[in-house]
Write a protein that holds these residues in place. Structure first.
Motif, short mmCIF file in Angstrom:
data_model
loop_
_atom_site.label_atom_id
_atom_site.label_comp_id
_atom_site.label_asym_id
_atom_site.label_seq_id
_atom_site.Cartn_x
_atom_site.Cartn_y
_atom_site.Cartn_z
N LYS A 102 0.97 -1.22 -0.02
CA LYS A 102 -0.04 0.09 -0.04
C LYS A 102 0.81 1.56 0.07
O LYS A 102 0.63 2.15 -0.86
CB LYS A 102 -1.00 -0.05 1.09
N GLU A 106 1.10 4.15 -2.97
CA GLU A 106 0.57 5.40 -2.52
C GLU A 106 1.73 6.42 -2.84
O GLU A 106 1.79 7.71 -3.20
CB GLU A 106 0.19 5.66 -1.25
N ASN A 130 -6.43 -1.90 -2.49
CA ASN A 130 -5.57 -0.61 -2.05
C ASN A 130 -4.31 -0.18 -3.23
O ASN A 130 -4.22 1.23 -3.32
CB ASN A 130 -4.34 -1.11 -0.91
N SER A 133 -6.58 1.84 -5.59
CA SER A 133 -7.21 3.07 -5.18
C SER A 133 -5.85 4.00 -5.29
O SER A 133 -6.31 5.35 -5.53
CB SER A 133 -7.40 2.93 -3.72
N ALA A 134 -4.82 3.62 -5.30
CA ALA A 134 -3.56 4.40 -5.42
C ALA A 134 -3.34 5.01 -7.03
O ALA A 134 -2.08 5.70 -7.12
CB ALA A 134 -2.57 3.98 -4.78
#
Length: 253
Positions: A102, A106, A130, A133-134
């Motif tokens: 993650k 990110e 995760n 989403s990044a």
């Protein structure tokens, strides 16, 4: 079949894309290898972070990843912690594995993250969510160093990885015979022709499996692994020789 973009590299279009691993243990070694790789014709760099001495220090990993990003410029990075159980250098608990993946997704330094697809569906789905989403892609992987399962099992694994939501399913199995190589290639062909709606990666590991690292374009594998110096898996070919062999096949096709 849809393609997957890793930076400016379009996986699933044209010839299979060539990935070269970095397996250095120190920040200095990782960055030096990155500098070296800029002189070679490859499409993606895989940072095998399980070789990194400071891998369990997430801020250190993130900072090293940012430095590697600066060194490599626009070359996409695939971030991979290969666990001990799938042939990697270190063991890691699921929570630490998830947090590491993650954080790197990110960080914006990597274009894709490897997720071992048979680590438990809940953990896998959390990792994939995760990473997506990044804004990074997921290579959902499975490795079998013991041998080559039968064709039905290989197809089950590839379809399962696709169903879990990985952008690029990847399967690597050990070839102990020429028959094993044929099983892997035929499973790849069937997956690509009948079931895959996205790029896949397959290979037979070991000396007998070298042909699978060259002939992916014919059977449906969209990426392959070459080496500059130290290899990250048995059977990897020096990247210059790999590129030459793939070009001969591509031109013939």
């Amino acid at each position: 079949m849809r393609t997957v973009r890793l930076g400016k590299v379009e996986v699933g279009a044209g010839s299979p894309k060539v990935i070269v691993p970095i397996v250095a243990a120190t920040r200095e070694g990782i960055l030096a290898k990155g500098e070296e790789l800029r002189n070679y014709a490859m499409d993606v760099v895989e940072w095998r972070v399980d070789f990194y001495d400071d891998v369990f220090d997430i801020p250190a990993v993130v900072e090293t990843g940012k430095a590697l990003r600066r060194v490599l410029g626009e070359v996409p990075i695939l971030f991979t912690f290969r666990t001990k159980k799938e042939g990697g250098e270190k063991a890691i608990d699921p929570e630490a594995y998830t947090a590491l993946n993650k954080a790197m997704a990110e960080s914006g330094s990597v274009q894709a993250v490897d997720v071992e697809a048979f680590s438990g569906d809940e953990i896998v789905r959390e990792n994939i969510a995760n990473i997506h989403s990044a804004g990074a892609a997921v290579v959902g992987s499975n490795h079998d160093f013991g041998g080559t399962p039968d064709r039905a099992d290989l197809l089950y694994r590839l379809r399962k990885i696709q169903e879990l939501g990985a952008d690029i399913p990847k399967l690597a199995v050990m070839a102990n015979s020429r028959a094993d190589v044929l099983v892997l290639l035929d499973a790849t062909r069937e997956m690509a022709e009948k079931y895959a709606d996205r790029p896949i990666i397959t290979m037979s590991m070991g000396p007998l499996g070298v042909i699978t690292r060259i002939a992916g374009e014919e059977f449906g594998s969209s990426m392959t692994f070459g080496a500059v110096g130290q290899v990250s898996a048995p059977g990897q070919i020096p990247v210059e020789k790999l590129k030459d062999a793939m070009k001969i096949l591509h031109d013939a096709l």
